[in-house]
Every structure is written in C-alpha cells, then in structure tokens.
Design an enzyme around this catalytic site. Structure first.
Site, PDB file in Angstrom:
ATOM      1  N   ASP A  99       6.755  21.900  -7.474  1.00 37.20           N
ATOM      2  CA  ASP A  99       5.697  22.651  -8.144  1.00 37.20           C
ATOM      3  C   ASP A  99       6.024  24.145  -8.044  1.00 37.20           C
ATOM      4  OD1 ASP A  99       5.015  23.507  -5.606  1.00 37.20           O
ATOM      5  OD2 ASP A  99       3.269  22.226  -5.438  1.00 37.20           O
ATOM      6  N   HIS A 134       2.987   1.340   3.851  1.00 35.73           N
ATOM      7  CA  HIS A 134       2.361   0.343   2.979  1.00 35.73           C
ATOM      8  C   HIS A 134       1.713   1.011   1.769  1.00 35.73           C
ATOM      9  CE1 HIS A 134      -0.143  -2.868   1.419  1.00 35.73           C
ATOM     10  NE2 HIS A 134      -1.146  -1.996   1.442  1.00 35.73           N
ATOM     11  N   CYS A 151       2.488  -8.712  -0.425  1.00 38.26           N
ATOM     12  CA  CYS A 151       3.152  -7.417  -0.392  1.00 38.26           C
ATOM     13  C   CYS A 151       4.433  -7.554   0.414  1.00 38.26           C
ATOM     14  CB  CYS A 151       2.249  -6.352   0.218  1.00 38.26           C
ATOM     15  SG  CYS A 151       3.048  -4.726   0.392  1.00 38.26           S
ATOM     16  N   ASP A 162       1.135  12.418  -9.171  1.00 34.71           N
ATOM     17  CA  ASP A 162       1.394  12.691  -7.758  1.00 34.71           C
ATOM     18  C   ASP A 162       0.060  12.874  -7.058  1.00 34.71           C
ATOM     19  OD1 ASP A 162       1.043  15.834  -6.713  1.00 34.71           O
ATOM     20  OD2 ASP A 162       1.078  15.594  -8.899  1.00 34.71           O
ATOM     21  N   CYS A 210       3.838  -5.085   5.887  1.00 29.75           N
ATOM     22  CA  CYS A 210       3.212  -6.388   5.631  1.00 29.75           C
ATOM     23  C   CYS A 210       4.124  -7.552   6.017  1.00 29.75           C
ATOM     24  CB  CYS A 210       2.812  -6.490   4.164  1.00 29.75           C
ATOM     25  SG  CYS A 210       1.395  -5.441   3.731  1.00 29.75           S
ATOM     26  N   CYS A 224       6.349  -5.012   1.525  1.00 27.27           N
ATOM     27  CA  CYS A 224       6.720  -3.829   2.297  1.00 27.27           C
ATOM     28  C   CYS A 224       7.000  -4.223   3.745  1.00 27.27           C
ATOM     29  CB  CYS A 224       5.636  -2.753   2.216  1.00 27.27           C
ATOM     30  SG  CYS A 224       4.205  -3.016   3.292  1.00 27.27           S
TER      31      CYS A 224
END
Length: 368
Positions: free
Chosen positions: A91, A332, A301, A263, A306, A303
């Site tokens: 930014d 997660h 999930c 974002d 998990c 990830c």
C-alpha cells in the site's frame, strides 16, 4: 514484466481471472494476507504457502519508518528480506492518512506524519510513496490517496480532487518496469463522486484499480449499495481491488458485484484472539464447551491445524496463554479465507456462483 490480467469466466457480475506478475500468476478472486511489517503475524512463508496464500501485503508507511526502505533495498528487496517467493502488494501509506489523522498534517503537496515510534517527522509525498515502493520491490504498488473520515460531501469532494492530483504525480514518478501501479478510487458512498474519480483515474491507464474508502464507518447496507455501481465504473479488463474489507460475507457480496482482490487483518487478528472462522460460523476457543471436544476446528479442512489438533487442545493453549494457540488459529483462518475464494472461483467457472453465495450467506446470517 508488467502485470497482465486475464478475465477467464464471468457469472453475472462475478469474475474469475488470472493476474500475471513478475513473481508468478495469481488466480482471482484472491484474498491477500496482510503482512504489515514484512511478516504475516505469527506465520512463516512455508505455512502461508501451504495454506494457499497467493499474495502478501506490505505497508509502505511502517516499512519506511522501520527498518527503512533503503535498508530493505540493500537486502535485495522485500521478497528476499521476508523470505516470500510469490507476489507482494504494497500500500502507499494512504490508509495512515485516515487512521493516523491526529498525528499528521495534510495538503496538496503531501502529508507529514509524526512517527508513532519516536515522534520524528515523516514526510510522505506522492513521489516519495512511489520511490519507497520501488525500493521495496513489490509486484503491485499503490498510488498515494486521501481517505477522509465520514461521508460529509465537502471533505469527500476535496479528497477526490487531491487523490486524482496525487495519482497523476505518482504516474509520472513511477519508473520500475517490473512493478505495476494501481490507482485508488475515492468518493465514499457518493456515486457521482466515485464516477468522477474513476473517470479521471481510468484516463491515466493504470495497471489496476482499487476502491478505497469503504469499511471506514459506513453500514454494510451503505457499502453494498455503492459497491456494485462503483465497481462497474472501473475498466473491465483491469483487476479490481476492494481495500481493507474482509468479513467472509462481505467478500462474497463483493465478488458478486465484480471485485477481484481483497485484503484484511481479520484472519490473523481474530486468530490471535481465539476466534476461528469456519463455513458453519465462528468458533470462540476460549469457551468452556470446547474443553473436552475432540473434533478439529472444521471437518474436511486440510490445514495443518485441523489435520493435527483438537478443539480441546486449542482451548487449552489459549487458557494457558501459550503462543502456539494464536499461531494455529491464524493458520487455520488464513487457510479458510484461501479456501473460500478458491471455492468462489470454482463456482464462477461452473456458472453456479449465485446459489453458492446464497447457501453460505444463509448459513452465516447473524453469526459472522
């Protein structure tokens, strides 16, 4: 290599595309992880890659103050400095014009901040914002803009005038061929002002366009009413970025209105505060109901969190004030956001985005 955007599929106003950058291609819609100070809080680059993150953000204001953009340039640029191999968006410091309003002075020349670190003065002009981002070496740089507080007509009108003026100066100053420069449309919820700003910026032919000045105090209904016509003002062959808007339901609403890039700090901020996002709604891991729960955060999930840990263990980590808890929930949550936009992309490509969106919004009603 300059940025190139391919629009691959549309489903109503929803779009699925591909951004080509110097550090790889990005499938859109995309959620970008916020790494304000050259780090996504609590997570390593390999963890981010495994979680499906495609783009990381850096903050011009914070990195220019510490460690300094010239230091980062000496270290080989932001990618090498933070060990992130994929695209980076920086930014411009424009959001700090809004968020640090009590510590800055603003005029057409630029903005002078009083540093939140040591009280020293930090002078940011459009030209310097571009130079800092060129030193950082991001794939996408943002024009300096003014995001005014509130929705009063006179400040909004003045912010649009100044944003266009600064965009013109950023365009002239920008020289790095391997970095794309995006313009930022301001105007609050005033569609006439948004249209005026969008027309002026489109004439400057930026590589992409962002919608700024949303999620700064207006209601969700006000934002959504302005979002679709505001998005429609932007060139169809360029990526469209909605800055700082990041609740899951807001992302789906915005995708339905033609937005490609997002974002927000929510995945990691909420993760540090013991809240997990799931497709069934949020989980608050400090709650006693999780003390003996052997389930993962979210069934299905994939990830690391998990696959490996139970809600009971995560509950224990937060009650014991162990730093692993915020890391595992942040991981997660970032994976959840990556999965959300990946499933949205698939739904758009298959022409079923409207029912996909309706199912999830109904599930989240009153929960998120």
């Amino acid at each position: 290599m300059t940025l190139r955007f391919e629009l691959l599929h549309t489903d109503g106003a929803a779009r699925a595309g591909r951004l080509h950058t110097a550090h790889g291609s990005v499938e859109t819609p995309v959620f970008m992880a916020v790494g304000t100070q050259a780090t996504v809080k609590g997570l390593t680059p390999p963890q981010l890659l495994e979680a499906g993150v495609q783009v990381v953000l850096g903050n011009t204001y914070h990195l220019a103050l510490r460690p300094g953009d010239e230091v980062i340039a000496e270290q080989g640029g932001l990618h090498r400095f933070m060990g992130w191999p994929r695209p980076i968006l920086t930014d411009s410091g424009g959001y700090q014009v809004f968020s640090l309003a009590t510590n800055r002075q603003l005029d057409d020349r630029g903005v002078v901040f009083r540093s939140h670190i040591d009280g020293s003065l930090f002078d940011l002009t459009p030209e310097r914002a571009v130079r800092i981002q060129e030193n950082l070496g991001s794939d996408i740089a943002m024009c300096l803009d003014e995001c005014p507080p509130g929705d009063a007509p006179d400040p909004q009108r003045e912010a649009v005038r100044r944003t266009v003026l600064w965009a013109e100066r950023c365009k002239v100053a920008h020289q790095r061929a391997d970095q794309a420069l995006f313009g930022i449309v301001q105007g609050g919820t005033d569609l006439a002002l948004r249209a005026e700003c969008a027309r002026a910026l489109a004439a400057l032919d930026f590589a992409g366009y962002a919608l700024g000045g949303f999620s700064v105090g207006e209601t969700m209904e006000q934002m959504l009413a302005a979002l679709e016509p505001a998005a429609a003002l932007l060139p169809a062959d360029k990526p469209r970025y909605l800055m700082g808007v990041g609740r899951p339901q807001d992302i789906l609403h915005a995708i339905a209105r033609g937005i490609d890039m997002f974002d927000c700090v929510l995945p990691t901020r909420n993760g540090r505060n013991a809240q997990a996002f799931t497709f069934a709604g949020p989980l608050r891991l400090r709650n006693a109901c999780h003390k003996r729960d052997p389930q993962p955060l979210e069934s299905g999930c994939q990830c690391y969190t998990c696959r490996t840990y139970s809600r009971a263990y995560l509950h224990h980590l937060f009650l014991a004030d162990e730093m692993l808890g915020p890391t595992l929930l942040s991981l997660h949550n970032v994976a959840f956001y990556s999965r959300l936009v990946a499933e949205a992309r698939a739904a758009i490509a298959q022409g079923r985005f409207a029912p996909f969106c309706a199912v999830h919004l109904a599930r989240w009603e009153g929960k998120l």
